[in-house]
Scaffold this motif. Structure first.
Motif, short mmCIF file in Angstrom:
data_model
loop_
_atom_site.label_atom_id
_atom_site.label_comp_id
_atom_site.label_asym_id
_atom_site.label_seq_id
_atom_site.Cartn_x
_atom_site.Cartn_y
_atom_site.Cartn_z
N LYS A 71 0.81 -1.21 0.00
CA LYS A 71 0.00 0.00 0.00
C LYS A 71 0.85 1.27 0.00
N SER A 72 2.14 1.12 -0.22
CA SER A 72 3.03 2.27 -0.19
C SER A 72 3.13 2.96 -1.54
N LYS A 73 3.34 4.26 -1.49
CA LYS A 73 3.53 5.03 -2.72
C LYS A 73 4.80 4.59 -3.45
N ILE A 74 5.74 4.03 -2.70
CA ILE A 74 7.00 3.58 -3.30
C ILE A 74 6.74 2.52 -4.36
N PHE A 75 5.69 1.72 -4.16
CA PHE A 75 5.41 0.63 -5.08
C PHE A 75 4.18 0.90 -5.95
N GLN A 76 3.87 2.13 -6.21
CA GLN A 76 2.74 2.46 -7.08
C GLN A 76 2.99 1.88 -8.47
N GLY A 77 1.99 1.18 -9.01
CA GLY A 77 2.12 0.57 -10.33
C GLY A 77 2.88 -0.73 -10.30
N SER A 78 3.28 -1.17 -9.12
CA SER A 78 4.01 -2.42 -8.98
C SER A 78 3.64 -3.05 -7.65
N LYS A 79 4.42 -4.02 -7.23
CA LYS A 79 4.20 -4.63 -5.92
C LYS A 79 5.55 -5.14 -5.39
N PRO A 80 5.68 -5.27 -4.08
CA PRO A 80 6.95 -5.74 -3.52
C PRO A 80 7.11 -7.25 -3.67
N PHE A 81 8.31 -7.67 -4.00
CA PHE A 81 8.64 -9.09 -4.10
C PHE A 81 9.71 -9.41 -3.06
N SER A 82 9.45 -10.39 -2.22
CA SER A 82 10.44 -10.84 -1.25
C SER A 82 11.43 -11.77 -1.94
N VAL A 83 12.73 -11.50 -1.82
CA VAL A 83 13.73 -12.30 -2.52
C VAL A 83 14.63 -13.10 -1.57
N HIS A 84 14.50 -12.86 -0.26
CA HIS A 84 15.25 -13.66 0.70
C HIS A 84 14.56 -13.59 2.05
N ARG A 85 15.09 -14.33 3.01
CA ARG A 85 14.46 -14.40 4.33
C ARG A 85 15.25 -13.60 5.36
N LEU A 86 14.52 -13.14 6.35
CA LEU A 86 15.13 -12.55 7.54
C LEU A 86 14.15 -12.76 8.67
N ASP A 87 14.57 -13.45 9.72
CA ASP A 87 13.67 -13.77 10.82
C ASP A 87 12.99 -12.53 11.38
N LYS A 88 11.79 -12.71 11.86
CA LYS A 88 11.02 -11.59 12.42
C LYS A 88 11.81 -10.85 13.50
N ASP A 89 12.50 -11.59 14.34
CA ASP A 89 13.21 -10.98 15.47
C ASP A 89 14.62 -10.52 15.14
#
Length: 305
Positions: free
Chosen positions: A126-144
Motif C-alpha cells: 500500500k506504499s507510494k513507493i510501489f505504485q504501479g508495482s508490488k513488492p517481491f520478497s527475494v530472501h528471508r530474515l527472521d522476524k526478530d
C-alpha cells in the motif's frame, strides 16, 4: 461446516494461493498462510503450502471458515501505514527503480503466515513507493532479526536476485552478541542441522565463517558470514557450541526466562552482490538496544568501512 471445491482444467498447475484468489476473492497472503498452517484449508485431505500447484480434479476443502468475515476482522486488527512503520530504526537505505533496501526493525515479519500482524509485504503493498508495482520478497530474515533486507520492485529483478541468493553470490554479514567467551577467535562452523517438516526429520549441512570482534569472560561479539542459508542457521550454530545469542528465547541453554533480553541480539549488518558488473554494498546501522547491550557487556564494535 466444510466448503469443498473440485479443481477444473482451467486452473491446472496454478499455485494454490492464486487459485484461492481467483475462486474466492482478493484474500491477503497472510490470511492464506495462517489458514493453511492451521489446517483450515486442505487439498485431498492433506495440509500443503501456498506454493502447491493444484491439478485437475484435486479436491480443496475449506473447514468451518468464513473468509469474508475473517478478512473484516483482520482489517480491524491491522491497518498498515501508507508509507512505512513509523520508527527511527525502519530506515530506507536505498530506493532505486528495481529494488528497495531497508534496515528492518526487529519484531516485524517479512511476509504473512506468522503470528505478527506487522509484515513488510502488506505494508509496502500500500506504499507510494510501489505504485504501479508490488513488492517481491527475494530472501528471508527472521522476524526478530534486525538489519539489511531487500525487496524487488518487479518480477524480473525478483527472479535475478533470487537466483543470486540461490547460487550463493550474495554475501551477507551478521553481528551477534552471545553468552560467554568463545574459545576460538575465528574459523568455520560446519554442522548438520536438524529440522522437521510435517513430522519428517530433515538433516541439512550448514556452513558459516566466523570472527570474534571482541570478547570477555561474560560475553562475545561475533561477526558471521553464512555460506549456506538454513533456517535459524546462526542461532542454532551458536547454541550448539554453548554460546546462545542474547534474547534468543528458542535456542538457549536454560529453560529459565530470567534475565533474558527482550530483543534478539542478531543483526544483519551488511549485504554485497554484483549485477551487470556493478558492485552493490549496503550496511544497516545497529539498533539502539544492540548498542546499549554492547556497553553493558563492555564490548567494542568499530564501524568498518
Amino acid at each position: 461446516m466444510i466448503k469443498s471445491y473440485i479443481v477444473d482444467s482451467t486452473y491446472d498447475k496454478m499455485r494454490l494461493d492464486r487459485w484461492l484468489r481467483n475462486k474466492i476473492g482478493n484474500i491477503p497472503q497472510s490470511l492464506i498462510e495462517k489458514s493453511l498452517r492451521s489446517g483450515k484449508i486442505k487439498i485431498n485431505k492433506k495440509k500443503v503450502k501456498s506454493s502447491f500447484k493444484v491439478k485437475t480434479n484435486d479436491k480443496i476443502d475449506i473447514f468451518n471458515f468464513n473468509f469474508k468475515e475473517k478478512l473484516v476482522q483482520e482489517k480491524k486488527k491491522f491497518n498498515p501505514s501508507t508509507e512505512i512503520i513509523k520508527s527511527n530504526e525502519d530506515l530506507i537505505i536505498d530506493n532505486n527503480e528495481n529494488f528497495i533496501v531497508l534496515n528492518k526493525s526487529a519484531g516485524i515479519s517479512v511476509q504473512g503466515g506468522t503470528k505478527s500482524r506487522k509484515n513488510l509485504i502488506d505494508i509496502f503493498t500500500k506504499s507510494k513507493i510501489f505504485q504501479g508495482s508490488k513488492p517481491f520478497s527475494v530472501h528471508r530474515l527472521d522476524k526478530d532479526t534486525s538489519g539489511v533486507f531487500i525487496m524487488a520492485k518487479n518480477r524480473e529483478t525478483a527472479q535475478l536476485l533470487t537466483s543470486l541468493f540461490r547460487l550463493r553470490k550474495v554475501h551477507k554479514t551478521y553481528l551477534a552478541i552471545c553468552n560467554g567467551e568463545l574459545e576460538k577467535n575465528s574459523g568455520e562452523w560446519i554442522d548438520e542441522l536438524i529440522r522437521y517438516d510435517n513430522g519428517k526429520k530433515i538433516i541439512e549441512k550448514a556452513k558459516t565463517i566466523f570472527k570474534v570482534l571482541d570478547k570477555n569472560s561474560n560475553s562475545s561479539l561475533v561477526e558471521m558470514k553464512p555460506i549456506t542459508g538454513r533456517k535459524h542457521q546462526l542461532r542454532k550454530q551458536l547454541f550448539n557450541i554453548g554460546h546462545s545469542i542474547y534474547g534468543d528465547k528458542k535456542y538457549r541453554s536454560s529453560s529459565s526466562t530470567k534475565g533474558i533480553n527482550k530483543e534478539l541480539m542478531l543483526h544483519s549488518y551488511q549485504i554485497r552482490f554484483m549485477i551487470d558488473k556493478k558492485k552493490y554494498t549496503y550496511k544497516a546501522l545497529l539498533p539502539n538496544y544492540f548498542k546499549n547491550l554492547l556497553k553493558v557487556k563492555r564490548l567494542s564494535f568499530v564501524n568498518s568501512k
